[in-house]
Scaffold this motif. Structure first.
Motif, short mmCIF file in Angstrom:
data_model
loop_
_atom_site.label_atom_id
_atom_site.label_comp_id
_atom_site.label_asym_id
_atom_site.label_seq_id
_atom_site.Cartn_x
_atom_site.Cartn_y
_atom_site.Cartn_z
N THR A 1 0.88 -1.06 0.08
CA THR A 1 -0.02 -0.02 0.08
C THR A 1 0.89 1.06 -0.10
N VAL B 1 -6.52 -1.09 -1.00
CA VAL B 1 -7.45 -2.18 -0.27
C VAL B 1 -6.91 -2.49 1.22
N ASP B 2 -7.90 -1.88 2.13
CA ASP B 2 -7.73 -2.19 3.31
C ASP B 2 -6.31 -1.47 3.88
N ASP C 1 -3.67 -1.50 -5.70
CA ASP C 1 -2.99 -2.17 -4.53
C ASP C 1 -3.63 -3.44 -4.21
MG LIG Z 1 -2.00 -3.00 1.99
#
Ligand SMILES: [Mg+2]
Ligand SMILES: Nc1ncnc2c1ncn2[C@@H]1O[C@H](COP(=O)(O)OP(=O)(O)OP(=O)(O)O)[C@@H](O)[C@H]1O
Length: 382
Positions: free
Chosen positions: A27, A50-51, A156
């Motif tokens: 990320t 993502v998250d 990501d």
């Molecule tokens: Mg990540």
């Protein structure tokens, strides 16, 4: 800002998929690459995360989960008084909303659509079944790319149990829809003709689970099957996006043994699937300085002469034996790092043999990389 290895890739591709083992900095690298692209290239750049970790999400202004992209304030993108040439947009994958969109798109009619969205199992199944997240990430990517709203999309990827799961997610989804299990589960509800073999199972299941429950499951799968054709077609299109010439993968890894093994596995998986590997980023590497020969020679000398050095220093209140010990420990500590850094350099050399794959090494930072300023610093090294 000079253009590093990743710079060329960002300039020549439309989709960059950042993948790699869990917790290595995917990320962080995605966000930094977005900053770099926005700065050096023109156009609209989207980073789909993502998250993300809480602090990183805050740094990017992603406090609310949602598929809606938000633009990063151009002011924040100004580096050393130089304004960014492009726009940077960020979004966070919302699995639930994406599934709902997909159902709306593929349901054959309004009644089926509403029935699926209201089905009690729907939410549970889509939230929990293996690879739901992976599939939806690839699905969103395809959608965004097809929309033509962005010149570059950096995605990501989720920390999959097996890092390569998401590559196969579209295919698995297609398989799932045509699976025998699915057909078998829905048999008694699709036809009145129970087979002699399945009848006892269903009557036991009815008693144990309750007819209502079993019917709900079957309803759900039957409803879902109405979307079969659309889904399979979609999965094929998503696969096509992954294979497209304008799509490239960047593998992020640290130089620790477990992470490197997974990285290698990942590179092989991309190769087997004929997917384009554009770059490898080694994150949190020990600074180069640790591999400097004069530095380790100096450390060895410090260790060897720790007693005379301590005596020479004559630190008043402190016992010379203790001072000597501290000097020795600091020196050998440096040598330990030195050894680790040498191993890291060897590992790196061994791993990247593929021609045309740009390798970027990012140093381990003293602090966490979760604020915008640090991301900007990282973006300069890419
Ligand atoms: Mg990540
Ligand atoms: N070069 C670096 N130096 C120091 N800390 C770093 C560096 N790169 C990333 N980090 C930190 O490491 C942590 C993990 O980074 P990140 O969330 O980007 O990893 P990830 O691969 O996306 O993880 P996940 O697999 O859980 O999604 C974060 O706290 C981040 O700030």
């Amino acid at each position: 800002m000079s253009s590093g290895q990743l710079g060329q890739l960002l300039a020549s591709k439309e989709v960059i998929i950042v993948c790699g083992p869990g917790g290595v900095g995917k990320t962080t690298v995605s966000a930094a690459a977005g900053i770099k692209a926005a700065h050096e290239l023109g156009g609209r750049i989207l980073v789909l995360t993502v998250d993300p970790a809480r602090r990183l999400a805050t740094a990017l202004g992603l406090d609310q989960v949602g598929n809606e992209a938000t633009q990063i304030d151009p002011e924040r993108l100004t580096i050393d008084g130089i304004e960014a040439r492009g726009e940077l947009w960020v979004a966070q994958l919302d699995t639930k909303a994406s599934w709902d969109d997909l159902v709306r798109q593929h349901a054959p009619d309004a009644a089926t659509r509403d029935a699926i969205l209201a089905n009690t199992l729907y939410e549970n199944v889509t939230a929990k079944f293996v690879q739901s997240h992976d599939y939806i990430a690839m699905e969103r990517l395809h959608d965004l790319h097809a929309s033509g709203d962005y010149d570059l999309i950096i995605i990501d990827t989720p920390p999959s149990r097996h890092a390569v799961d998401f590559l196969d997610a579209p295919e698995r989804m297609a398989e799932f829809f045509s699976s025998r299990l699915l057909r078998w589960l829905t048999v008694p509800y699709r036809s009145k003709l129970f087979t002699a073999a399945s009848k006892p199972f269903y009557s036991v299941a009815d008693r144990v689970l309750g007819q209502q429950f079993l019917r709900e499951i079957a309803d759900f799968f039957l409803l879902f099957q109405t979307m079969y054709k659309g889904f399979v077609e979609r999965a094929t299109e998503v696969q096509r996006t992954l294979r497209d010439d304008r799509t490239s993968f960047v593998v992020v890894s640290t130089l620790e043994a477990a992470s490197v093994n997974e990285c290698q596995y990942f590179m092989d998986a991309l190769d087997e699937r004929d997917l384009h590997l554009g770059g490898v980023v080694f994150n949190r590497a020990l600074p180069k300085y640790f591999t400097s020969r004069p530095a380790s020679t100096a450390a060895r000398k410090l260790d060897r002469h720790c007693e005379s050095l301590a005596a020479e220093l004559a630190l008043g209140d402190y016992a010379p034996e203790m001072v000597a010990r501290v000097i020795s420990d600091v020196a050998t500590g440096f040598l330990d790092f030195s050894l680790a850094a040498t191993r890291q350099a060897e590992t790196k050399a061994r791993l990247v043999s593929a021609p045309g794959v740009g390798v970027t090494t990012l140093a381990l930072l003293a602090a966490d990389a979760s604020d915008f300023e640090t991301l900007t610093t990282i973006s300069r090294s890419l």
